[in-house]
Scaffold this motif. Sequence first.
Motif, mmCIF file in Angstrom:
data_model
loop_
_atom_site.group_PDB
_atom_site.id
_atom_site.type_symbol
_atom_site.label_atom_id
_atom_site.label_comp_id
_atom_site.label_asym_id
_atom_site.label_seq_id
_atom_site.Cartn_x
_atom_site.Cartn_y
_atom_site.Cartn_z
ATOM 1 N N PRO A 1 45.008 34.636 57.979
ATOM 2 C CA PRO A 1 44.896 35.493 59.167
ATOM 3 C C PRO A 1 45.438 36.895 58.910
ATOM 4 N N GLN A 2 44.938 37.854 59.683
ATOM 5 C CA GLN A 2 45.396 39.229 59.566
ATOM 6 C C GLN A 2 46.917 39.282 59.744
ATOM 7 N N TYR A 3 47.555 40.128 58.952
ATOM 8 C CA TYR A 3 49.007 40.306 59.040
ATOM 9 C C TYR A 3 49.287 41.743 59.468
ATOM 10 N N HIS A 4 49.932 41.911 60.615
ATOM 11 C CA HIS A 4 50.241 43.240 61.141
ATOM 12 C C HIS A 4 51.651 43.642 60.740
ATOM 13 N N THR A 5 51.791 44.832 60.176
ATOM 14 C CA THR A 5 53.084 45.285 59.671
ATOM 15 C C THR A 5 53.710 46.323 60.595
ATOM 16 N N GLY A 6 55.023 46.419 60.499
ATOM 17 C CA GLY A 6 55.752 47.413 61.279
ATOM 18 C C GLY A 6 55.469 48.832 60.851
ATOM 19 N N THR A 7 54.835 48.994 59.681
ATOM 20 C CA THR A 7 54.466 50.332 59.209
ATOM 21 C C THR A 7 53.050 50.713 59.620
ATOM 22 N N GLY A 8 52.414 49.866 60.448
ATOM 23 C CA GLY A 8 51.132 50.257 61.027
ATOM 24 C C GLY A 8 49.897 49.821 60.280
ATOM 25 N N PHE A 9 49.980 48.744 59.509
ATOM 26 C CA PHE A 9 48.811 48.272 58.762
ATOM 27 C C PHE A 9 48.348 46.916 59.296
ATOM 28 N N ASP A 10 47.037 46.731 59.288
ATOM 29 C CA ASP A 10 46.404 45.461 59.606
ATOM 30 C C ASP A 10 45.882 44.904 58.278
ATOM 31 N N VAL A 11 46.630 43.964 57.694
ATOM 32 C CA VAL A 11 46.382 43.528 56.321
ATOM 33 C C VAL A 11 45.625 42.205 56.298
ATOM 34 N N THR A 12 44.564 42.151 55.491
ATOM 35 C CA THR A 12 43.855 40.909 55.227
ATOM 36 C C THR A 12 44.344 40.333 53.901
ATOM 37 N N PRO A 13 45.042 39.187 53.919
ATOM 38 C CA PRO A 13 45.460 38.554 52.654
ATOM 39 C C PRO A 13 44.313 37.697 52.103
ATOM 40 N N VAL A 14 43.832 38.057 50.917
ATOM 41 C CA VAL A 14 42.715 37.367 50.268
ATOM 42 C C VAL A 14 43.292 36.470 49.173
ATOM 43 N N VAL A 15 43.076 35.178 49.277
ATOM 44 C CA VAL A 15 43.653 34.222 48.333
ATOM 45 C C VAL A 15 42.638 33.880 47.251
ATOM 46 N N GLY A 16 43.101 33.925 46.010
ATOM 47 C CA GLY A 16 42.250 33.561 44.890
ATOM 48 C C GLY A 16 43.055 32.896 43.798
ATOM 49 N N VAL A 17 42.386 32.130 42.957
ATOM 50 C CA VAL A 17 43.055 31.513 41.814
ATOM 51 C C VAL A 17 42.585 32.202 40.539
ATOM 52 N N VAL A 18 43.527 32.314 39.609
ATOM 53 C CA VAL A 18 43.276 32.995 38.337
ATOM 54 C C VAL A 18 43.592 32.021 37.214
ATOM 55 N N THR A 19 42.657 31.831 36.309
ATOM 56 C CA THR A 19 42.850 30.912 35.192
ATOM 57 C C THR A 19 43.134 31.696 33.919
ATOM 58 N N PRO A 20 44.306 31.482 33.280
ATOM 59 C CA PRO A 20 44.585 32.147 32.004
ATOM 60 C C PRO A 20 43.597 31.671 30.942
ATOM 61 N N PRO A 21 43.427 32.486 29.871
ATOM 62 C CA PRO A 21 44.165 33.728 29.590
ATOM 63 C C PRO A 21 43.513 34.943 30.255
ATOM 64 N N PHE A 22 44.334 35.935 30.538
ATOM 65 C CA PHE A 22 43.842 37.214 31.021
ATOM 66 C C PHE A 22 44.859 38.273 30.603
ATOM 67 N N GLU A 23 44.410 39.501 30.546
ATOM 68 C CA GLU A 23 45.272 40.602 30.104
ATOM 69 C C GLU A 23 45.428 41.598 31.245
ATOM 70 N N LEU A 24 46.663 42.000 31.504
ATOM 71 C CA LEU A 24 46.947 42.955 32.563
ATOM 72 C C LEU A 24 47.378 44.289 31.976
ATOM 73 N N VAL A 25 46.963 45.365 32.637
ATOM 74 C CA VAL A 25 47.376 46.715 32.259
ATOM 75 C C VAL A 25 47.840 47.411 33.543
ATOM 76 N N PRO A 26 49.145 47.365 33.849
ATOM 77 C CA PRO A 26 49.634 47.969 35.092
ATOM 78 C C PRO A 26 49.451 49.475 35.112
ATOM 79 N N ASP A 27 49.076 49.996 36.276
ATOM 80 C CA ASP A 27 49.004 51.437 36.480
ATOM 81 C C ASP A 27 50.426 51.990 36.487
ATOM 82 N N GLU A 28 50.755 52.863 35.559
ATOM 83 C CA GLU A 28 52.129 53.321 35.392
ATOM 84 C C GLU A 28 52.635 54.111 36.594
ATOM 85 N N PHE A 29 51.730 54.718 37.348
ATOM 86 C CA PHE A 29 52.158 55.502 38.503
ATOM 87 C C PHE A 29 52.580 54.603 39.655
ATOM 88 N N GLU A 30 51.844 53.500 39.857
ATOM 89 C CA GLU A 30 52.071 52.651 41.023
ATOM 90 C C GLU A 30 52.901 51.415 40.745
#
Length: 201
Positions: free
Chosen positions: A113-142
């Motif tokens: 269900p939608q999650y409403h935050t105190g900072t003013g966002f209406d967030v949709t949480p999307v659930v998914g499963v991830v099967t290894p192996p996978f490679e991540l490259v984080p955005d250094e700014f964020e």
Amino acid sequence: MDSPQRFRTASTIDWLRQCFSAVGEFESPAEDGIPPGPLRPAAVLVPIVLRQPEPTLLLTRRTDHLHHHPGQVSFPGGRVEEHDRSPIDTALRETEEEIRLLRQHVELLGCLPQYHTGTGFDVTPVVGVVTPPFELVPDEFEVAEVFEVPLSFLLDVSNHQRHRIEVRGRMREYYAMPYGPYFIWGATAGMIVSLQRFLDR
């Protein structure tokens, strides 16, 4: 299915698929102090990683210089953009941009269900499963860090703490789930509680 069996990786995916195929109404937690007026639409990916011997939940820690929620633990995600086809598309796009987890690695299960935050966002949480192996490259700014927490720990209600904080002269309550050096709280913890209620309903 009992709890030890539930969190064995081999049986987790079937259990999760069964839960999301039998969608019903249930109560989702909400934050205190939701601002009046329209909320800004956003979406996050709730990635369950099929690790051995038990699944984990993948989380990020935001960099300290960001304007919104600096240094906080979060799910990959962000605001819905005009070119996004749906909140699911937003969650997958933002995940690719933030940590380069490509959408072809994600098996979508459904949305909480939608999650409403105190900072003013209406967030949709999307659930998914991830099967290894996978490679991540984080955005250094964020993204300062990507880490995983055992799903069994996060779904254990004995690890769901309630804290209070004063915001603009008003006391607000929020969920928190400390894990090692990480303090998982606020909207992220609230959406984990929503996932727990959904799976245990």
